[in-house]
Design an enzyme around this catalytic site. Structure first.
Site, mmCIF file in Angstrom:
data_model
loop_
_atom_site.group_PDB
_atom_site.id
_atom_site.type_symbol
_atom_site.label_atom_id
_atom_site.label_comp_id
_atom_site.label_asym_id
_atom_site.label_seq_id
_atom_site.Cartn_x
_atom_site.Cartn_y
_atom_site.Cartn_z
ATOM 1 N N GLY A 9 43.268 47.803 45.491
ATOM 2 C CA GLY A 9 44.330 48.265 46.398
ATOM 3 C C GLY A 9 45.397 47.221 46.687
ATOM 4 O O GLY A 9 46.465 47.558 47.189
ATOM 5 N N ILE A 12 50.568 43.481 43.068
ATOM 6 C CA ILE A 12 51.064 42.270 42.391
ATOM 7 C C ILE A 12 52.506 42.526 41.941
ATOM 8 O O ILE A 12 52.781 43.576 41.351
ATOM 9 C CB ILE A 12 50.150 41.899 41.190
ATOM 10 C CG1 ILE A 12 50.705 40.659 40.458
ATOM 11 C CG2 ILE A 12 49.974 43.050 40.198
ATOM 12 C CD1 ILE A 12 49.724 40.055 39.447
ATOM 13 N N PRO A 13 53.428 41.596 42.238
ATOM 14 C CA PRO A 13 54.795 41.762 41.735
ATOM 15 C C PRO A 13 54.783 41.754 40.205
ATOM 16 O O PRO A 13 54.138 40.904 39.584
ATOM 17 C CB PRO A 13 55.534 40.541 42.289
ATOM 18 C CG PRO A 13 54.705 40.072 43.439
ATOM 19 C CD PRO A 13 53.286 40.395 43.082
ATOM 20 N N GLY A 18 56.628 31.832 35.000
ATOM 21 C CA GLY A 18 55.606 31.078 34.289
ATOM 22 C C GLY A 18 55.835 29.586 34.479
ATOM 23 O O GLY A 18 56.988 29.147 34.604
ATOM 24 N N ASP A 43 53.108 31.889 38.472
ATOM 25 C CA ASP A 43 51.885 31.811 37.669
ATOM 26 C C ASP A 43 51.592 30.346 37.329
ATOM 27 O O ASP A 43 52.420 29.678 36.717
ATOM 28 C CB ASP A 43 52.055 32.616 36.376
ATOM 29 C CG ASP A 43 50.772 32.620 35.575
ATOM 30 O OD1 ASP A 43 49.890 33.448 35.878
ATOM 31 O OD2 ASP A 43 50.626 31.760 34.676
ATOM 32 N N TYR A 48 47.820 23.062 33.336
ATOM 33 C CA TYR A 48 49.247 22.808 33.092
ATOM 34 C C TYR A 48 49.654 21.422 33.616
ATOM 35 O O TYR A 48 50.736 20.930 33.302
ATOM 36 C CB TYR A 48 50.138 23.890 33.721
ATOM 37 C CG TYR A 48 49.892 25.298 33.207
ATOM 38 C CD1 TYR A 48 49.179 25.528 32.031
ATOM 39 C CD2 TYR A 48 50.381 26.410 33.898
ATOM 40 C CE1 TYR A 48 48.946 26.819 31.569
ATOM 41 C CE2 TYR A 48 50.150 27.701 33.440
ATOM 42 C CZ TYR A 48 49.436 27.900 32.279
ATOM 43 O OH TYR A 48 49.210 29.177 31.842
ATOM 44 N N LYS A 77 44.382 29.368 37.355
ATOM 45 C CA LYS A 77 43.336 29.631 36.356
ATOM 46 C C LYS A 77 42.319 28.499 36.301
ATOM 47 O O LYS A 77 42.681 27.318 36.387
ATOM 48 C CB LYS A 77 43.981 29.817 34.970
ATOM 49 C CG LYS A 77 45.119 30.817 35.012
ATOM 50 C CD LYS A 77 45.749 31.090 33.676
ATOM 51 C CE LYS A 77 47.073 31.807 33.886
ATOM 52 N NZ LYS A 77 48.213 30.906 34.071
ATOM 53 N N HIS A 110 40.431 31.061 32.539
ATOM 54 C CA HIS A 110 41.580 30.819 31.647
ATOM 55 C C HIS A 110 41.300 31.210 30.191
ATOM 56 O O HIS A 110 42.137 31.815 29.529
ATOM 57 C CB HIS A 110 41.983 29.344 31.742
ATOM 58 C CG HIS A 110 43.411 29.084 31.380
ATOM 59 N ND1 HIS A 110 44.133 28.034 31.889
ATOM 60 C CD2 HIS A 110 44.258 29.736 30.553
ATOM 61 C CE1 HIS A 110 45.359 28.061 31.397
ATOM 62 N NE2 HIS A 110 45.458 29.080 30.577
#
Ligand code: A2P
Length: 316
Positions: A9, A12-13, A18, A43, A48, A77, A110
């Protein structure tokens, strides 16, 4: 901004920024600028190597009242060396500390690949753990613990095949809400998308522009350049927009979430404005013909010689 509803429910846009390959010196300004012009979804991922700078951007944006925490959606992630059940929350807590947040909106496994806890990226097979040693369902139980501890609102996976998702669904308490995979006109993922939709799992399209800024070591020779595809170029000309904008709107039109990366203010804005384009059925039909099941991120970097991981086992 359009949103999609997740299987619990929450929403998420459909469009986000990124941050893979965004350098620590650049990502802070990119995130701050994106939030200032209306981005609601960032994200991220521990691997990263830039979550501290993303955290600074978030903190400053909250302090300056550019956005409120509850109005934005933050994904991160779990890296491959945190797959043991009790390591998942540890990995998540480090990410929360780096991002300077109390909770994440979405946390993903990930890759369906496990490494030893002390290894970030193995030099040889001695650094990996097999999926028999650390089954994905064990990692998933760690993800469920994170939800139960209030550290994350939604959990999901990334780079998972239909088979691997089915295995989680059959053995879980909380169903995965998301599968984040590479997806663009050269890799349309029709079968995976249909299967995810049947299971009420939203698909996020990563590398939607073809990730041309990947390090050379991750590139194949003579790979096709998505942003210069003639069909995409013609459609872009028709609407007087850029090829990147067509690729972004195509992903939204297909009902996926899309997270183009950029650190340039001009392109961050351009990508945001892609949401306003209207593609027609004929455009969508033409783009459909471009599929060639081509992966830019082909997983070969995890096919460590003499280990249990091969390109086939990763995607299978
Ligand atoms: P930059 O960060 O300098 O803008 P992907 O999202 O598929 O990984 O692609 C990211 C790559 O695409 C980066 O090299 C990024 O460069 C570039 N890029 C992002 N937005 C655009 C755009 N609107 N037009 C052209 N290139 C773009």
């Amino acid at each position: 901004m359009k949103t999609l509803t997740l299987n619990n429910g929450n929403t998420i846009p459909q469009f986000g920024l990124g941050t893979w390959k965004s350098k620590p010196g650049e990502v802070k300004n990119a995130v701050k600028y994106a939030l200032s012009i209306g981005y609601k979804h960032i994200d991220c991922a521990a691997i990263y190597g830039n979550e501290t700078e993303v955290g600074e951007a978030l903190k400053e944006s909250f302090a300056d009242n550019v956005v409120q925490r509850e109005d934005i959606f933050i994904t991160s992630k779990l890296w491959n060396n945190r797959h043991k059940k009790d390591d998942v929350v540890l990995g998540l807590k480090q990410t929360l500390k780096d991002l300077e947040l109390d909770y994440l909106d979405l946390y993903l496994i990930h890759w369906p690949v496990a490494f030893k806890p002390e290894v970030i990226f193995p030099e040889d097979a001695s650094g990996v753990l097999s999926l028999s040693e650390v089954p994905l369902i064990e990692t998933w139980q760690g993800m469920e613990q994170a939800v139960n501890q209030g550290l994350v609102k939604n959990i999901g996976v990334s780079n998972f095949s239909i088979k691997k998702i089915d295995n989680i669904i059959s053995n879980c308490s909380i169903k995965p809400a998301m599968n984040q995979v590479e997806c663009h006109p050269y890799l349309q993922q029709d079968e995976l998308l249909a299967s995810c939709q049947q299971n009420d799992i939203v698909l996020t399209a990563y590398s939607p522009l073809g990730s041309k800024d990947r390090p050379d070591s991750l590139k194949q020779k003579n790979e096709p350049t998505l942003l210069e595809n003639e069909v995409i170029k013609n459609i872009a000309e028709k609407y007087q927009v850029t090829t990147a904008q067509i690729l972004i709107k195509w992903a939204i039109e297909r009902g996926t979430v899309v997270i183009p990366k950029s650190v340039s203010p001009e392109r961050i804005k351009q990508n945001f404005e892609a949401q306003n384009i209207n593609l027609d059925t004929e455009d969508m039909e033409q783009i459909k013909t471009l599929n060639r099941n081509y992966r830019y991120v082909d997983g070969s970097f995890f096919a460590i010689p003499n280990s249990c991981y091969t390109v086939e086992s990763i995607w299978g």
